[in-house]
Design a protein around this motif. Sequence first.
Motif, PDB file in Angstrom:
ATOM      1  N   VAL A 461      -4.731  -1.101  -3.473  1.00  0.00           N
ATOM      2  CA  VAL A 461      -4.108   0.076  -2.901  1.00  0.00           C
ATOM      3  C   VAL A 461      -4.859   1.191  -3.297  1.00  0.00           C
ATOM      4  O   VAL A 461      -5.344   1.731  -2.315  1.00  0.00           O
ATOM      5  CB  VAL A 461      -2.575   0.274  -3.342  1.00  0.00           C
ATOM      6  N   ASP A 462      -5.122   1.348  -4.310  1.00  0.00           N
ATOM      7  CA  ASP A 462      -6.124   2.539  -4.859  1.00  0.00           C
ATOM      8  C   ASP A 462      -7.361   2.498  -4.216  1.00  0.00           C
ATOM      9  O   ASP A 462      -8.041   3.699  -3.724  1.00  0.00           O
ATOM     10  CB  ASP A 462      -6.338   2.465  -6.313  1.00  0.00           C
ATOM     11  N   SER A 463      -7.937   1.517  -3.840  1.00  0.00           N
ATOM     12  CA  SER A 463      -9.366   1.357  -3.176  1.00  0.00           C
ATOM     13  C   SER A 463      -9.064   1.500  -1.874  1.00  0.00           C
ATOM     14  O   SER A 463      -9.952   2.391  -1.106  1.00  0.00           O
ATOM     15  CB  SER A 463      -9.726  -0.103  -3.701  1.00  0.00           C
ATOM     16  N   ALA A 468     -10.069   5.403   2.786  1.00  0.00           N
ATOM     17  CA  ALA A 468      -9.342   5.915   3.802  1.00  0.00           C
ATOM     18  C   ALA A 468      -9.952   7.594   4.257  1.00  0.00           C
ATOM     19  O   ALA A 468      -9.674   8.013   5.235  1.00  0.00           O
ATOM     20  CB  ALA A 468      -8.008   5.723   4.042  1.00  0.00           C
ATOM     21  N   VAL A 469     -10.207   8.183   2.935  1.00  0.00           N
ATOM     22  CA  VAL A 469     -10.534   9.474   3.339  1.00  0.00           C
ATOM     23  C   VAL A 469     -12.279   9.689   2.732  1.00  0.00           C
ATOM     24  O   VAL A 469     -12.524  10.876   3.123  1.00  0.00           O
ATOM     25  CB  VAL A 469      -9.794  10.495   1.947  1.00  0.00           C
ATOM     26  N   LYS A 480      -6.014   2.029  10.093  1.00  0.00           N
ATOM     27  CA  LYS A 480      -6.274   0.668   9.515  1.00  0.00           C
ATOM     28  C   LYS A 480      -6.232   0.634   8.122  1.00  0.00           C
ATOM     29  O   LYS A 480      -5.292  -0.573   7.557  1.00  0.00           O
ATOM     30  CB  LYS A 480      -7.271  -0.047  10.295  1.00  0.00           C
ATOM     31  N   LEU A 481      -6.893   1.412   7.648  1.00  0.00           N
ATOM     32  CA  LEU A 481      -7.020   1.173   6.066  1.00  0.00           C
ATOM     33  C   LEU A 481      -5.630   1.733   5.471  1.00  0.00           C
ATOM     34  O   LEU A 481      -5.163   0.822   4.361  1.00  0.00           O
ATOM     35  CB  LEU A 481      -8.013   2.301   5.586  1.00  0.00           C
ATOM     36  N   GLU A 487       1.058  -2.293   3.712  1.00  0.00           N
ATOM     37  CA  GLU A 487       1.603  -3.950   3.537  1.00  0.00           C
ATOM     38  C   GLU A 487       1.577  -4.205   2.375  1.00  0.00           C
ATOM     39  O   GLU A 487       2.648  -4.894   1.833  1.00  0.00           O
ATOM     40  CB  GLU A 487       0.401  -4.682   4.535  1.00  0.00           C
ATOM     41  N   ILE A 488       0.625  -3.972   1.259  1.00  0.00           N
ATOM     42  CA  ILE A 488       0.631  -4.174  -0.044  1.00  0.00           C
ATOM     43  C   ILE A 488       1.668  -3.524  -0.730  1.00  0.00           C
ATOM     44  O   ILE A 488       2.351  -4.096  -1.409  1.00  0.00           O
ATOM     45  CB  ILE A 488      -0.622  -3.920  -0.740  1.00  0.00           C
ATOM     46  N   ILE A 489       1.959  -2.291  -0.360  1.00  0.00           N
ATOM     47  CA  ILE A 489       3.052  -1.714  -1.106  1.00  0.00           C
ATOM     48  C   ILE A 489       4.398  -2.121  -0.698  1.00  0.00           C
ATOM     49  O   ILE A 489       5.202  -2.336  -1.581  1.00  0.00           O
ATOM     50  CB  ILE A 489       2.826   0.059  -0.766  1.00  0.00           C
TER      51      ILE A 489
END
Length: 536
Positions: A461-463, A468-469, A480-481, A487-489
């Motif tokens: 998730v961090d990646s 995304a920024v 999309k990112l 989805e993971i969260i």
Amino acid sequence: MKGKWHSSWLLLLIAVVLVLSACSSGNNSSSSADNKEEATSSGEPQDGGELKVGLSANPKTLDPILYTGVYESQIMRQVADTLVVYNKELSDFIPSLAKEWKVSEDMKVYTFTLRDDVYFQPGEYQDGRQMTAEDVKYSLERSAKESAMNRLRGVEKVEVTGEFEVEVHIGTPNAALLAMLTDSGNIIVPKEEVEGWGDQFGSHLVGTGPFQIKDWQKDSEVKLTRHDKYWGEKPHLDGVSFKIISDPNMMTNALRSGDLDVGTDIKGQNRELIKTDQNLELLSKPALSLTYLDLNNKKGPTADPKVREAIYKATNVEEIVKGVNQWGGAEPSFMGLPKQSWGYSKDLEKLKPTFDPEAAKKLLAEAGYPDGFKTELYLSEARVPYGTIFQNQMKENLNVDVELKVVEWGTYSDTVAKGNAPMSIGGWTWYPDPYFFLYQLFHTDQIGALGNGKGYSNPEVDSLLERAVSETVDQNERAKLYQQALEIILKDVPRIELDNLEASAGINKKVQGYDVSSDFSIIIVSPNGTNVWMKQ
């Protein structure tokens, strides 16, 4: 006979024409009134009038580097402008003081071309001079260095590259910079007024906006009058009066009696009172505002994902939302991003755990708690209704004893940020850009801050949140990112999503062109096409 008849008819016709002409030229006021009434009924905007708006909290300062409350920004937005603003849908940026902009390939330099027809309002220390690139450099660097709320973090310097062109340099790529630049903390102000007033500038704000401060009666009212050299579309209103009314019932009463034209932050039973008043209209739409119940991901029973899933499945979110919002004003939320954000995906809603008490009991038993356990829920006084219903559900569905720890804000924020709250109910409101929700609430770097006091951490998730920024400014690619991260969260179940609040206002039906914004902004005149007027 035939000729005489024609002559008489012609004389009669001339007389009628003269009478009609005399009536038309001799009764201008009546004709004007008829035209005015016709314009009103046809919806054509009228000029004139003062809009009276109720604010639920008292502004302390209008200095962009010192303000802390949304109610202060409501006034600031009318008086001063930012380089860019959101469109009405909050889906993209449109020009304001900046006509256009471009981003360097490494995403570290944003170049803005400014309008050359912008003038400040006259003040004590300048007479309404033209705004230039030097003013933008001064205002943005002041914000980057001195903002109490760090409203322009990441900006290292602003370079003037022409009389009406600037470059904003950031240390690391951040596609969310434009969103930051829409904040009232980054309005453009004249250096002379700031330095001339010193600590008192917050009471004497001067900007380039459609209205200027006329009078400020502390704790009571702020009166604004039209800025005649405003660069945008001329405001239809002569002025705006912001009246401070902290009691929600008094706000509604003032609206119903005609002392207000617009009442803000309408909640509870007052929503119904406005709906049933034939002179009023209730405006309400989903806002960029979430309420959620954090579960400690690091300590105690909820450190186990299976326990967190069990608690979520034992929570009847719809019952909580309806119980707290009996008269509307909220809907159940599905993920850590409000529906009004451009990063939201309806496809992800199916990943939210469904209410299933029996399945929840099995999960809890598998996790080693067949007889439940005891825990604490930290919350503010305002969120006790949420906590009480949740407390009852946990006891009934899982035999989990939840003690409500109702504390004041300082204790709440300190306890939660340090990761010492087993559970807590919080709320989050910010920009439409997902960065301001997902990074702040779920990135490992934010552990130790209020947003991620639950201690959620997932390297994948961090990646995704970082990419995304830093990889692109294209919203579709960024969305999309963010959706991959969501989805993971959702599968990790770090917290329980409660509701997506609504932004609401009550308005007198004579007010035209006014709408509530999902970011709670009061917009009266804007480059996005808004220009409020009143039926006279």
